[in-house]
Design an enzyme around this catalytic site. Sequence first.
Site, mmCIF file in Angstrom:
data_model
loop_
_atom_site.group_PDB
_atom_site.id
_atom_site.type_symbol
_atom_site.label_atom_id
_atom_site.label_comp_id
_atom_site.label_asym_id
_atom_site.label_seq_id
_atom_site.Cartn_x
_atom_site.Cartn_y
_atom_site.Cartn_z
ATOM 1 C CE LYS A 36 16.856 -20.159 -57.361
ATOM 2 N NZ LYS A 36 17.018 -19.303 -56.158
ATOM 3 N NE ARG A 131 21.485 -14.991 -53.001
ATOM 4 C CZ ARG A 131 20.623 -15.757 -53.912
ATOM 5 N NH1 ARG A 131 21.441 -16.488 -54.127
ATOM 6 N NH2 ARG A 131 19.364 -15.541 -53.351
HETATM 7 C C1 PLP Z 1 16.926 -20.028 -55.144
HETATM 8 C C2 PLP Z 1 16.493 -19.925 -53.449
HETATM 9 C C3 PLP Z 1 15.639 -20.227 -52.846
HETATM 10 C C4 PLP Z 1 15.738 -21.914 -52.865
HETATM 11 O O1 PLP Z 1 16.803 -22.593 -52.765
HETATM 12 P P1 PLP Z 1 16.981 -24.081 -52.751
HETATM 13 O O2 PLP Z 1 18.418 -24.379 -52.100
HETATM 14 O O3 PLP Z 1 17.187 -24.169 -54.051
HETATM 15 O O4 PLP Z 1 15.863 -24.897 -52.023
HETATM 16 C C5 PLP Z 1 15.127 -19.333 -51.629
HETATM 17 N N1 PLP Z 1 15.046 -18.613 -51.258
HETATM 18 C C6 PLP Z 1 16.217 -18.138 -53.306
HETATM 19 C C7 PLP Z 1 15.847 -16.071 -52.290
HETATM 20 C C8 PLP Z 1 16.614 -17.630 -53.906
HETATM 21 O O5 PLP Z 1 17.222 -17.219 -54.250
#
Ligand code: PLP
Length: 360
Positions: A36, A131
């Site tokens: 993402k 969260r």
């Molecule tokens: C965005 C996200 C990740 C990845 O996070 P990074 O810090 O980019 O590795 C992992 N788990 C969830 C639930 C996320 O929303």
Amino acid sequence: MNYPVLEINTGLVRQFAETVIAVCAKSGIVPTAVIKGYNALDEVTDALYDAGYRSFASSRTAHLKKIKARYGHAETMALRIPMPSEAASLVELADVSLNSELETIGLLDEAARAAGKTHKVIMMRDLGDLREGIFDPDSFIDAACTVEIEYENIRLHGVGANLSCYGTVVPTAENLSELAANAAVIEKSIGRKLDVVSGGASTSLYLAVGGTMPRGINHLRVGGANLMRSEARDIPDDALPELSDDAFILWAEIIETAQKPTHPIGKLGKDCFLRTKEFEDRGARRRALLAVGAFDIGDYSALSPLDPGVKLLGSSSDHLIADIEDSGREYRLGDKIPMALRYQAMLYSTANAQIEKRYV
Ligand SMILES: *Cc1c(COP(=O)(O)O)cnc(C)c1O
């Protein structure tokens, strides 16, 4: 070439991703690549695929759709807790999803039955970052066991947790051990091993680097650390020398150079984003005005010019102001200034169709 240009070194991304996969393997972890943060750009995803990733995750189903179209056999994982309204498309595009609401899982079950599929669910525990996830450990264990028993077209794939997103809570051996302990209780109750115990994101990677990842954690969801060293937080300076912040470089063009005062002149109020500011009077200094702004990159503090003599002073939607007085270079009108990006600037610039992407 239309500026600003985002230059992406896919060879470096592949090297970073290979490094992440190798360090995870030492702790018995098979990571999923999170796509993402760079808007799932195909060239970058190809580099992650070439590095060895076969599981890809995003908060957005549009990204997962690209994965299904490009690599039919790869696993897709929905990261954001599903919207009840997206149950059908989520089941169509995601093989796995992270969940915390049994009511939504009921909708996924119905959608999976209608599609003639089994959908895999990872139940999320909130370990304190506040969260997503079920906060109370007993309710969490009960909910996971309910998923195992209750829904015919849902498989309880595993459990997971997310940290360092809202509450700034750092993943540690202590809090991740709690997740692993919850997983063990669930496994005992359902009479089988869970496929996945997912111990967080890039910020958990340092535990694998240090060899202190709690036993039982066998999965991470790694986004940022595949792309930039600054996202692999808390790793020692001399660890993983293969990682750097050089894979994403934004080039912005100088549209004005001048010597100007450093303290504004007149009655001070608010800037274009309604902020009040303090200015230090450093006398007259040479500056450059760059044709890039918050519209392209979000907050300019997520940019670091490669020339240490260039200091960023501020930005509005479409302009960035840089102090170039201390640079050894003679910058001129039309010159392009390269800047490394941190996560937020990568997020905005990759998603902005008006920023030209150059792959090297
Ligand atoms: C965005 C996200 C990740 C990845 O996070 P990074 O810090 O980019 O590795 C992992 N788990 C969830 C639930 C996320 O929303």
